[in-house]
Design a protein around this motif. Structure first.
Motif, PDB file in Angstrom:
ATOM      1  N   UNK A 225      20.872 -10.713  70.199  1.00 45.46           N
ATOM      2  CA  UNK A 225      20.013 -10.888  69.027  1.00 45.46           C
ATOM      3  C   UNK A 225      20.861 -11.373  67.865  1.00 45.46           C
ATOM      4  N   UNK A 226      20.358 -12.373  67.171  1.00 46.25           N
ATOM      5  CA  UNK A 226      20.971 -12.819  65.930  1.00 46.25           C
ATOM      6  C   UNK A 226      20.250 -12.115  64.776  1.00 46.25           C
ATOM      7  N   UNK A 227      21.010 -11.755  63.739  1.00 50.11           N
ATOM      8  CA  UNK A 227      20.393 -11.071  62.596  1.00 50.11           C
ATOM      9  C   UNK A 227      19.496 -12.024  61.811  1.00 50.11           C
ATOM     10  N   UNK A 228      18.429 -11.499  61.241  1.00 52.66           N
ATOM     11  CA  UNK A 228      17.547 -12.270  60.382  1.00 52.66           C
ATOM     12  C   UNK A 228      17.494 -11.593  59.015  1.00 52.66           C
ATOM     13  N   UNK A 229      18.051 -12.268  58.027  1.00 51.26           N
ATOM     14  CA  UNK A 229      18.116 -11.734  56.667  1.00 51.26           C
ATOM     15  C   UNK A 229      17.001 -12.378  55.846  1.00 51.26           C
ATOM     16  N   UNK A 230      16.163 -11.582  55.183  1.00 49.83           N
ATOM     17  CA  UNK A 230      15.112 -12.192  54.364  1.00 49.83           C
ATOM     18  C   UNK A 230      15.724 -13.180  53.367  1.00 49.83           C
ATOM     19  N   UNK A 231      15.153 -14.370  53.313  1.00 49.62           N
ATOM     20  CA  UNK A 231      15.740 -15.399  52.443  1.00 49.62           C
ATOM     21  C   UNK A 231      15.589 -15.024  50.973  1.00 49.62           C
ATOM     22  N   UNK A 232      14.479 -14.415  50.621  1.00 53.78           N
ATOM     23  CA  UNK A 232      14.284 -13.890  49.265  1.00 53.78           C
ATOM     24  C   UNK A 232      13.766 -12.464  49.418  1.00 53.78           C
TER      25      UNK A 232
END
Ligand code: PNW
Length: 461
Positions: A225-232
């Motif tokens: 799994x690659x991390x998903x960081x909220x863009x805003x």
């Protein structure tokens, strides 16, 4: 000092097709990777795994490299078609003998084997005769192959991994077609993932009913799994990041820990997402003794408005991003490996905590983490400070996660050797050891020494 828990598993990992070579020797049958690599245009520079690192003939030398580093554990995979040339029925004793010798060599050096049963090299006969993982009979053939491995190797193997990264098999093998068998579809990836999960469940059931009590080992699955960081920090982007993680690791983690796919997948995929029978569900629930995680990188996630195409990152969403409505992007300030993958140690800590929370504090093992870059051999030495820094900073993040309560039990560097990096061929080098493909010569990189010191200290200075 950042000391790790006593008994922490320090390892390095490889996979059969990426290192063994000897593709048609010793009675081995062909796999889908032997075939896929021969299709013009599929692999960078027309490379293939016919010789690879020639590990099949250099196995003792490679075990000596591990011993020189003080490695506690070695994760490798068994090539199904080396032990069962057509994937079912007849057993190839020469193939069994090869892995048996490897296990004995590891034991002689006190290195614990972690064995993956399936790292993508499906016997070609099963693809041609049965349509591979699209066929609901495949899980039974996989379970029979797994039984053979437990029978022959289970006296020496105490850590089994059924599947490596079913996400990649589903998305890159059946959605965007970048990997074998090269299928392109927006329905098949969900069907294939379903059969992979059933195969995992059946193999674990065989182990638990017939072998685990006597052999005393553990069995699990490895997901990437690659991390998903909220863009805003908008609610829409936060929801998009969460949705992206559920479509990525929740797709495989939820059925195993919660008994079904994430609700958000059910809502968005309709009849493209298969249903589990009661029997499947019973086999899957609680079917992993540890959470195997391959972690490398991450991206920003934003809610995808109607105006964006969603084609911006085929790896991130598998070209089926319209299923998620997530727009992925990288920050221009992030450092990247030669794969173009952002280096994000903080994301490692966040993903470990996300998994810890969602799945009720399971034991986690990072079964792969590593960094690609081409560093030359100069006077018998390979300076690779970026790789050493990658390993050190990701381990700092791991240490922080442990301090904050995550039950992380082990860490494996991808990879022991430079090797065949799938669609990228030999153009991408992940190894702790440099391999000169013309001569087969191995040279320890500086990062191998750095990692050996970390192992000796059971942590970071
Ligand atoms: C993993 N992606 O693969 C595999 O388990 C290894 O065999 C491989 O060599 C290693 O990571 C480095 O690539 C992945 O594009 C390949 O998202 C591609 C992706 C993820 C994992």
């Amino acid at each position: 000092m950042k000391t790790f828990p006593t008994g922490f598993t320090w390892g390095s990992a490889t996979a059969s097709y990426q290192i063994e070579g000897a593709w048609n020797e010793g009675g081995k049958g062909p796999s889908i990777w032997d075939a896929f690599t021969q299709i013009p245009g599929k692999i960078a520079e027309g490379h293939d795994g016919t010789v690879a690192c020639d590990h099949y003939h250099r196995m003792e030398e490679d075990v000596a490299l591990m011993a020189a580093m003080g490695l506690k554990a070695y994760r490798f995979s068994i090539a199904w078609s080396r032990v069962m040339p057509t994937g079912r029925g007849e057993v190839n004793e020469e193939g069994i003998a090869f892995y048996s010798r490897l296990l004995d060599a590891l034991k002689a050096h006190g290195i614990e084997p972690w064995v993956t049963l399936y790292h993508w090299d499906l016997p070609l006969a099963l693809q041609l005769e049965l349509d591979g993982w699209r066929n609901p009979e495949l899980p039974d053939h996989f379970a029979a192959y797994a039984r053979l491995c437990f029978e022959r190797f289970g006296d020496r193997v105490k850590h089994w991994i059924t599947l490596n990264e079913p996400w990649v098999v589903s998305i890159m093998g059946h959605a965007n077609g970048v990997m074998a068998p090269g299928r392109v579809s927006n329905r098949e990836p969900y069907a294939v993932a379903h059969q992979l999960l059933r195969a995992h469940g059946k193999a674990v059931d065989v182990y638990r009913r017939e072998f685990q009590a006597e052999q005393g080992g553990q069995i699990g699955i490895t997901n990437n799994c690659d991390w998903r960081e909220p863009k805003t920090d908008s609610a829409a982007d936060q929801a998009a990041a969460q949705r992206a993680l559920e479509f990525f690791v929740g797709w495989f983690g939820d059925p195993i820990y919660h008994g079904d796919y994430p609700a958000v997948m059910r809502e968005r995929l309709g009849d493209r997402l298969p249903q589990f029978s009661d029997e499947d569900r019973a086999l899957l629930r609680g079917s992993s003794d540890f959470f195997g995680l391959n972690f490398y990188t991450g991206l920003y996630a934003a809610n995808q408005g109607e105006e964006t195409s969603g084609e911006s990152n085929p790896y991130g969403n598998g070209g089926i991003s319209e299923d998620q409505d997530v727009e992925l992007s990288a920050d221009p300030t992030w450092k990247k490996s030669s794969m173009g993958w952002p280096v994000l140690p903080w994301a490692c800590e966040r993903l470990l905590k996300w998994i810890d929370r969602r799945y009720g504090h399971p034991p986690i093992v990072i079964t792969e983490n590593g960094f690609a870059q081409d560093n030359p051999v100069v006077d018998g030495r390979v300076a690779d400070p970026d790789r050493a820094a990658f390993i050190t900073t990701y381990l700092e993040a791991c240490h922080q996660a442990i301090t904050d309560g995550v039950d992380l039990r082990g860490y494996f560097v991808w990879s022991l050797l430079d090797n065949f990096e799938w669609a990228c061929g030999y153009t991408q080098r992940f190894g702790l050891h440099h391999v000169d493909y013309a001569t087969g010569r191995r040279t320890p990189k500086d990062s191998a020494r750095v990692y050996a010191q970390i192992i000796a200290n059971n942590g970071l200075q």
